[in-house]
Design a protein around this motif. Structure first.
Motif, PDB file in Angstrom:
ATOM      1  N   ARG A 129       0.857  -1.196   0.000  1.00 43.68           N
ATOM      2  CA  ARG A 129       0.000   0.000   0.000  1.00 43.68           C
ATOM      3  C   ARG A 129       0.886   1.237   0.000  1.00 43.68           C
ATOM      4  O   ARG A 129       1.670   1.456   0.926  1.00 43.68           O
ATOM      5  N   CYS A 130       0.754   2.047  -1.030  1.00 43.63           N
ATOM      6  CA  CYS A 130       1.566   3.262  -1.119  1.00 43.63           C
ATOM      7  C   CYS A 130       1.215   4.195   0.044  1.00 43.63           C
ATOM      8  O   CYS A 130       0.030   4.413   0.339  1.00 43.63           O
ATOM      9  N   PRO A 131       2.229   4.751   0.735  1.00 48.07           N
ATOM     10  CA  PRO A 131       1.937   5.607   1.892  1.00 48.07           C
ATOM     11  C   PRO A 131       1.374   6.974   1.502  1.00 48.07           C
ATOM     12  O   PRO A 131       0.968   7.733   2.379  1.00 48.07           O
ATOM     13  N   HIS A 132       1.336   7.293   0.208  1.00 44.66           N
ATOM     14  CA  HIS A 132       0.794   8.595  -0.200  1.00 44.66           C
ATOM     15  C   HIS A 132      -0.736   8.561  -0.204  1.00 44.66           C
ATOM     16  O   HIS A 132      -1.376   9.132   0.666  1.00 44.66           O
ATOM     17  N   ARG A 133      -1.335   7.869  -1.149  1.00 50.35           N
ATOM     18  CA  ARG A 133      -2.797   7.785  -1.185  1.00 50.35           C
ATOM     19  C   ARG A 133      -3.263   6.336  -1.253  1.00 50.35           C
ATOM     20  O   ARG A 133      -4.334   6.042  -1.734  1.00 50.35           O
ATOM     21  N   PHE A 134      -2.389   5.461  -0.795  1.00 50.10           N
ATOM     22  CA  PHE A 134      -2.768   4.057  -0.549  1.00 50.10           C
ATOM     23  C   PHE A 134      -3.083   3.263  -1.815  1.00 50.10           C
ATOM     24  O   PHE A 134      -3.885   2.327  -1.789  1.00 50.10           O
ATOM     25  N   ALA A 135      -2.472   3.630  -2.896  1.00 52.17           N
ATOM     26  CA  ALA A 135      -2.658   2.852  -4.131  1.00 52.17           C
ATOM     27  C   ALA A 135      -1.955   1.496  -3.988  1.00 52.17           C
ATOM     28  O   ALA A 135      -0.940   1.387  -3.301  1.00 52.17           O
ATOM     29  N   PRO A 136      -2.489   0.467  -4.647  1.00 56.57           N
ATOM     30  CA  PRO A 136      -1.810  -0.841  -4.620  1.00 56.57           C
ATOM     31  C   PRO A 136      -0.553  -0.803  -5.480  1.00 56.57           C
ATOM     32  O   PRO A 136      -0.623  -0.581  -6.690  1.00 56.57           O
ATOM     33  N   GLN A 164       7.586   1.343  -8.726  1.00 58.32           N
ATOM     34  CA  GLN A 164       7.022   2.680  -8.917  1.00 58.32           C
ATOM     35  C   GLN A 164       5.514   2.630  -8.743  1.00 58.32           C
ATOM     36  O   GLN A 164       4.818   1.816  -9.360  1.00 58.32           O
ATOM     37  N   CYS A 165       5.011   3.511  -7.885  1.00 59.78           N
ATOM     38  CA  CYS A 165       3.569   3.577  -7.654  1.00 59.78           C
ATOM     39  C   CYS A 165       2.875   4.035  -8.942  1.00 59.78           C
ATOM     40  O   CYS A 165       3.301   5.008  -9.575  1.00 59.78           O
ATOM     41  N   PRO A 166       1.800   3.331  -9.322  1.00 59.58           N
ATOM     42  CA  PRO A 166       1.149   3.663 -10.597  1.00 59.58           C
ATOM     43  C   PRO A 166       0.310   4.940 -10.531  1.00 59.58           C
ATOM     44  O   PRO A 166      -0.152   5.421 -11.563  1.00 59.58           O
ATOM     45  N   TYR A 167       0.139   5.520  -9.317  1.00 54.55           N
ATOM     46  CA  TYR A 167      -0.790   6.651  -9.206  1.00 54.55           C
ATOM     47  C   TYR A 167      -0.083   7.997  -9.411  1.00 54.55           C
ATOM     48  O   TYR A 167      -0.394   8.742 -10.340  1.00 54.55           O
ATOM     49  N   HIS A 168       0.929   8.311  -8.563  1.00 52.54           N
ATOM     50  CA  HIS A 168       1.628   9.599  -8.720  1.00 52.54           C
ATOM     51  C   HIS A 168       3.129   9.429  -8.914  1.00 52.54           C
ATOM     52  O   HIS A 168       3.868  10.401  -8.880  1.00 52.54           O
ATOM     53  N   GLY A 169       3.564   8.186  -9.033  1.00 48.83           N
ATOM     54  CA  GLY A 169       4.928   7.953  -9.503  1.00 48.83           C
ATOM     55  C   GLY A 169       6.034   7.849  -8.472  1.00 48.83           C
ATOM     56  O   GLY A 169       7.209   7.769  -8.845  1.00 48.83           O
ATOM     57  N   LEU A 170       5.728   7.839  -7.164  1.00 48.15           N
ATOM     58  CA  LEU A 170       6.815   7.634  -6.193  1.00 48.15           C
ATOM     59  C   LEU A 170       7.486   6.295  -6.474  1.00 48.15           C
ATOM     60  O   LEU A 170       6.821   5.331  -6.865  1.00 48.15           O
ATOM     61  N   LYS A 171       8.809   6.256  -6.227  1.00 47.26           N
ATOM     62  CA  LYS A 171       9.526   4.982  -6.380  1.00 47.26           C
ATOM     63  C   LYS A 171      10.110   4.581  -5.038  1.00 47.26           C
ATOM     64  O   LYS A 171      10.641   5.428  -4.302  1.00 47.26           O
TER      65      LYS A 171
HETATM   66  S1  FES Z   1      -0.713   6.942  -4.229  1.00 49.46           S
HETATM   67 FE1  FES Z   1       1.290   6.318  -4.626  1.00 49.46          FE
HETATM   68  S2  FES Z   1       2.323   8.051  -5.286  1.00 49.46           S
HETATM   69 FE2  FES Z   1       0.316   8.728  -4.834  1.00 49.46          FE
END
Ligand code: FES
Ligand SMILES: [Fe+2]
Length: 349
Positions: free
Chosen positions: A47-54, A66-73
């Motif tokens: 779970r991405c710590p930004h907005r919890f995307a898988p 790399q998170c598929p939502y806003h691109g954090l790696k």
């Molecule tokens: S939810 Fe992963 S970078 Fe925003």
């Protein structure tokens, strides 16, 4: 649901996890696994710590996910190492939990508790599962919509075999056999001796028997839900030593309080190289599990609903001793773990 945390759970068969993101919920936690470029497998929070995307929907860039939502790696340690947004700062809080992961016996084992206590020596020994020439092995995975203790009950109470598995594994001897149960530490043994009886069709096919035999099923249970079965047959009245025997494992990992990852494998040191035998066996075992055990256990869970097992006051039969001991042993271990983790215990230290 309270789970035992400081122990090894099987997370996947080794071959399931590759250099592509692989997701599985374990103990209600979303886990991401993948292999790094050096081949080692890692397990991180999915779970991405930004907005919890898988994160498993994202892409791997070398050893970084790399998170598929806003691109954090995030790197394989779980640290955020790249932020494509704004000035590109990588906040320290943007990190993923990394779980200890052990690759052994053809599987990946995850430690869901205190990482400083993740000792590989705490995993029971299943050396016959290591790749090699000595054993031929069939293995599989079955997702089941039931709490894992019901699946452990199923293996510890083999009195069901003659009824649920008629035509595949069943015979008339398993339910009749008086189980011998004993406990050593947290390990439970349950042995069934079945003298002078015909065994079920699938087993007779494998053991090349059709006549009455002396047979045994010896089960070893280790917490939280790890079971090893020795099954063998010999001529009536003959010694067990040197007789054909199979080694079978059933590893139960809770996905949630209503579902389980069920890993199984069967190993034989005889008829190892016979063409087609492995496929026939795998198909037979999978049919018995998925068409016979699974529907019953899922129906059992549905019938129990959210009720606690003991609150329903289950009637206990002779064959239930090992399953009851296993449930009590697990409950004690969980209670001890909870007490040790409570603030009062921490103050007392
Ligand atoms: S939810 Fe992963 S970078 Fe925003
Ligand atoms: Fe069964």
């Amino acid at each position: 649901m309270t789970y035992l945390r400081n122990c090894w759970y099987m997370a996947a068969w080794s071959g399931e996890v590759t250099a592509a993101p692989f997701a599985r919920h374990i103990l209600d936690e979303p886990i991401l696994m993948f292999r790094k470029q050096d081949g080692d497998a890692v397990a991180l929070t999915d779970r991405c710590p930004h907005r919890f995307a898988p994160l498993h929907l994202g892409k791997l860039d070398g050893d970084r996910i790399q998170c598929p939502y806003h691109g954090l790696k995030f790197n394989a340690e779980g640290r955020c190492v790249f932020n494509p947004q704004g000035a590109g700062a990588t906040p320290a809080a943007a990190s993923l939990r990394r779980y200890p992961l052990l690759e052994r016996y053809g599987g990946l084992w995850i430690w869901m508790g205190d990482p400083t206590r993740a000792d590989p020596a705490l995993l029971p020994d299943y050396p016959f599962l290591e790749p090699g020439d000595r054993y031929a092995r069939e293995q599989g995975y079955m997702h089941t919509k039931a709490y894992y203790e019901l699946l452990s009950d199923n293996i510890l109470d083999l009195g069901h075999v003659d009824f649920l598995h008629q035509g595949s594994l069943g015979c008339e001897a398993t339910a009749r056999a008086k189980p011998r149960t004993r406990q050593e530490g947290n390990r439970i043994y349950c042995d069934r001796w079945m003298p002078d009886a015909r065994q079920g069709p699938l087993l007779n096919m494998l053991f090349e028997r059709d006549e009455p035999v002396d047979a045994w099923i010896d089960v070893v249970w280790d917490p939280p839900g790890l079971m090893l079965l020795h099954f063998g047959m010999t001529d009536v009245g003959s010694a067990r030593e040197g007789a054909r025997e199979t080694l079978n494992v059933h590893f139960m990992t809770p996905e949630s309080e209503r579902s389980t990852h069920y890993f199984w494998a069967g190993c034989r040191s005889f008829r190892r190289d016979e063409p087609g035998l492995g496929d026939t066996l795998r198909a037979g075992v999978e049919a018995a599990f998925s068409l016979e055990d699974k529907p019953m256990i899922e129906a059992q869970q549905a019938m129990m609903g959210d009720a606690d097992f003991w609150s329903l006051k289950p009637v206990l039969l002779q064959g239930d001793a090992a399953a009851v001991l296993a449930r009590r042993t697990l409950a004690k271990l969980i209670e001890a773990e909870q007490e040790a983790a409570s603030p009062a215990a921490a103050t007392a230290q």
